[in-house]
Structures are given as C-alpha cells and as structure tokens.
Design an enzyme around this catalytic site. Structure first.
Site, PDB file in Angstrom:
ATOM      1  CD  GLU A 240      -3.186  -2.753   7.429  1.00  0.00           C
ATOM      2  OE1 GLU A 240      -2.080  -2.906   6.947  1.00  0.00           O
ATOM      3  OE2 GLU A 240      -3.909  -1.780   7.184  1.00  0.00           O
TER       4      GLU A 240
ATOM      5  CB  SER B 229       5.596  -2.055  11.901  1.00  0.00           C
ATOM      6  OG  SER B 229       5.222  -0.718  12.175  1.00  0.00           O
TER       7      SER B 229
ATOM      8  CG  ASN C 229      -1.654   1.257   1.477  1.00  0.00           C
ATOM      9  OD1 ASN C 229      -1.796   2.066   0.550  1.00  0.00           O
ATOM     10  ND2 ASN C 229      -2.169   1.450   2.689  1.00  0.00           N
ATOM     11  CD1 TRP C 230       3.614   1.289  -2.855  1.00  0.00           C
ATOM     12  CD2 TRP C 230       3.843   2.691  -4.586  1.00  0.00           C
ATOM     13  NE1 TRP C 230       4.558   0.763  -3.694  1.00  0.00           N
ATOM     14  CE2 TRP C 230       4.718   1.600  -4.771  1.00  0.00           C
ATOM     15  CE3 TRP C 230       3.809   3.684  -5.555  1.00  0.00           C
ATOM     16  CZ2 TRP C 230       5.554   1.489  -5.877  1.00  0.00           C
ATOM     17  CZ3 TRP C 230       4.636   3.573  -6.668  1.00  0.00           C
ATOM     18  CH2 TRP C 230       5.500   2.494  -6.820  1.00  0.00           C
ATOM     19  CE  LYS C 231       0.434   3.479   4.845  1.00  0.00           C
ATOM     20  NZ  LYS C 231       0.323   3.636   6.280  1.00  0.00           N
TER      21      LYS C 231
ATOM     22  N   GLY D  61       2.935   2.026  10.720  1.00  0.00           N
ATOM     23  CA  GLY D  61       3.916   3.101  10.578  1.00  0.00           C
ATOM     24  C   GLY D  61       4.679   3.441  11.845  1.00  0.00           C
TER      25      GLY D  61
ATOM     26  N   GLY E 239       2.931  -1.249   4.212  1.00  0.00           N
ATOM     27  CA  GLY E 239       2.906   0.172   3.873  1.00  0.00           C
ATOM     28  C   GLY E 239       4.294   0.662   3.505  1.00  0.00           C
ATOM     29  N   GLY E 240       4.964   1.297   4.456  1.00  0.00           N
ATOM     30  CA  GLY E 240       6.255   1.946   4.204  1.00  0.00           C
ATOM     31  C   GLY E 240       7.266   1.072   3.476  1.00  0.00           C
TER      32      GLY E 240
ATOM     33  CD  GLU F 180      -2.707   5.428   6.903  1.00  0.00           C
ATOM     34  OE1 GLU F 180      -2.761   5.511   5.661  1.00  0.00           O
ATOM     35  OE2 GLU F 180      -1.732   4.953   7.516  1.00  0.00           O
TER      36      GLU F 180
ATOM     37  CG  HIS G 288      -5.575   1.763   5.402  1.00  0.00           C
ATOM     38  ND1 HIS G 288      -5.134   2.704   6.298  1.00  0.00           N
ATOM     39  CD2 HIS G 288      -4.524   0.927   5.179  1.00  0.00           C
ATOM     40  CE1 HIS G 288      -3.862   2.447   6.602  1.00  0.00           C
ATOM     41  NE2 HIS G 288      -3.476   1.376   5.936  1.00  0.00           N
TER      42      HIS G 288
HETATM   43  C1  PEP Z   1      -0.528   0.065   6.069  1.00  0.00           C
HETATM   44  O1  PEP Z   1      -0.640   1.261   5.907  1.00  0.00           O
HETATM   45  O2  PEP Z   1      -1.403  -0.688   5.636  1.00  0.00           O
HETATM   46  C2  PEP Z   1       0.648  -0.435   6.779  1.00  0.00           C
HETATM   47  C3  PEP Z   1       0.627  -1.669   7.179  1.00  0.00           C
HETATM   48  O3  PEP Z   1       1.680   0.439   6.963  1.00  0.00           O
HETATM   49  P1  PEP Z   1       3.145   0.112   7.544  1.00  0.00           P
HETATM   50  O4  PEP Z   1       3.601  -1.177   6.910  1.00  0.00           O
HETATM   51  O5  PEP Z   1       3.979   1.272   7.139  1.00  0.00           O
HETATM   52  O6  PEP Z   1       3.007  -0.030   9.031  1.00  0.00           O
END
Ligand code: PEP
Length: 252
Positions: A169, A214, A12-14, A175, A235-236, A101, A99
């Site tokens: 999640e 993470s 997920n590049w957000k 993050g 994500g990241g 967010e 998600h």
């Molecule tokens: C996400 O945004 O779905 C996520 C899991 O982010 P991260 O891996 O950066 O914690």
C-alpha cells in the site's frame, strides 16, 4: 487473477462503523453466500467494537472476518490494547498488522509489526502484513528498497500461504484517489514475490500479495489484473457493501 491462488479482497473499515453498520456486513454475507462476490476470498475488518456482533452475523457463511491491529503479547497490563487471542475469541480469523496509519501515527517499527504478526500466527490468525513507501521515497527512487526493508523486518518467520498475506500500500495512494501506474505496481509486486521466494522458499510463491491504495469499482479490474496482484486491501470503498462487492466482482 494471474496465478493459481485464490484471490483475496479485504475491506479495512478503519475507525468507522457503529452497530448500524452491521447491515453492510449482513449484505456482504448474503452476497458471499450467493456467490455474487466472485471467486475471491472476501474479508471485512470492522473496528474491534463490532467484531463479536459481526461474528454472529457471518457465522456459518462464506464472508471472512478480520481485525485491524493486535498487541504482541497475549495478555497483561496494556490498558486499551487488544491481543490476538482476544480477537480470535471474538470471532476474527485475520488481523491487519503494520498499516501505514499505525506505522506513522503510532510510530510502529518493523520489529513491532513482526512481533504482532508472530502473535497473530500463535493465536491461529492469518496476518495481513502491510508495507508501502511514502511519496518522497517513491520520488527519490527508493520505493523497492524501502518495501524490501520493511518486509525483511516485518514478516514472521515460519509464515505460510495460509497464515500470511502481504499488502503493498503506497502511503501516498491511501485515501487520496491517486494510484501508481500499472508498470510501477507490476515492478513492486514482482520484487515482493522474489523476496517472498527468498524468505519462505517454495511456499513463498503461494503467499498472496494485495495491492491497496484508492482501489475503487472503476479501477479494480485494471489494478487486480496486474501480474502478481492477488487481491486488494480496500479502505474507503469497503464501507458500502455495494462498492466493495463491485470491486470483488473484478474476479467474477
Ligand atoms: C487502506 O487504508 O488500507 C486503504 C487502502 O485505504 P483506501 O482504499 O481508502 O485508499
């Protein structure tokens, strides 16, 4: 991999990525086609602005393409929104819905998430339905009740292993570099599995449950080896092809 389902690793590049980032998608495609990504189904979810260009880059290859959100309606007076048929038309095969967010920053409810998931299925997309508890909810022992409530309210009726993926999640793990213990992940994924069996009957057993929050190359093997963890939502660490592929390599 603990069960007889194909693991699923999605990035997920957000709200990250300009056209220059398409080189990362090209690298992912090359690796997926060369079998370097292991046995997992590998999917990248860039921002909507890159979907059509990304679709050309991955055409005919083994890398999957997803979007990060959709509107519940197919078309209409919804300025700035993007519908599921539009995503499909742009070349996506998957869409993330619910998600944290979006649940937090855009006040999305379970009912809205379900409507989006239903729209995804109608458009022929696979819905990646996200759920997860806050830090406070975990500390007060409510995590499983919260996630159960979210799933009961968000999952689309008639979902099947080909059309629904669940992503657990924990909000406090996204993050932050923090992750739950393996015991907590196993307990949550076991509870989600039981609920999927209840809701969908036999086909619930084959619906993939991802862990997200993470996930990094350094912890992927441990997290992805836990019972009922069928993959990851990243994500990241999905922004760089090398890191994302190193996570998928847990399934080599
Ligand atoms: C996400 O945004 O779905 C996520 C899991 O982010 P991260 O891996 O950066 O914690």
């Amino acid at each position: 991999m603990t069960r007889d389902v194909r693991p699923f690793v999605a990035g997920n590049w957000k709200m990250n990525g300009l056209s220059g980032s398409l080189v990362e998608i090209e690298a992912l495609r090359r690796a997926a086609d060369a079998g370097e990504a292991g046995v997992a189904e590998l999917v990248v979810c860039p921002p909507a602005t890159l979907l059509a260009q990304a679709a050309w880059k991955i055409k005919g290859g083994k890398l999957g393409l997803g979007a990060q959100d959709c509107h519940p309606e197919a078309s209409g007076a919804f300025t700035g929104d993007i519908s599921a048929p539009m995503l499909k038309d742009a070349g996506a095969a998957y869409v993330i819905v619910g998600h944290s967010e979006r649940r937090t920053l855009h006040h999305e409810t379970d009912a809205l998430v379900r409507a989006k998931a239903e729209a995804a299925l109608r458009a022929g997309l696979t819905a990646i339905v996200c759920v997860g508890e806050t830090r406070a909810e975990r500390e007060t022992g409510e995590a499983i009740a919260v996630v159960t409530r979210q799933l009961k309210g968000s999952l689309p009726p008639g979902g099947a292993p080909e059309t629904v993926v669940v992503a657990y999640e924990p909000v406090w793990a996204i993050g932050t570099g923090l992750t739950p213990t393996a015991i907590d992940v196993a307990e949550m994924h076991g509870a989600i599995r039981a609920l999927l069996d209840d809701i969908y009957g036999d086909s619930g057993a084959k619906i993939r449950i991802l862990y997200g929050g993470s996930v990094k190359p350094a912890n992927a093997k441990e997290l992805l080896g836990i019972d009922n963890v069928d993959g990851a939502l990243v994500g990241g660490a999905s922004l760089q092809a090398t890191d994302f592929l190193a996570i998928a390599a847990a399934y080599r």
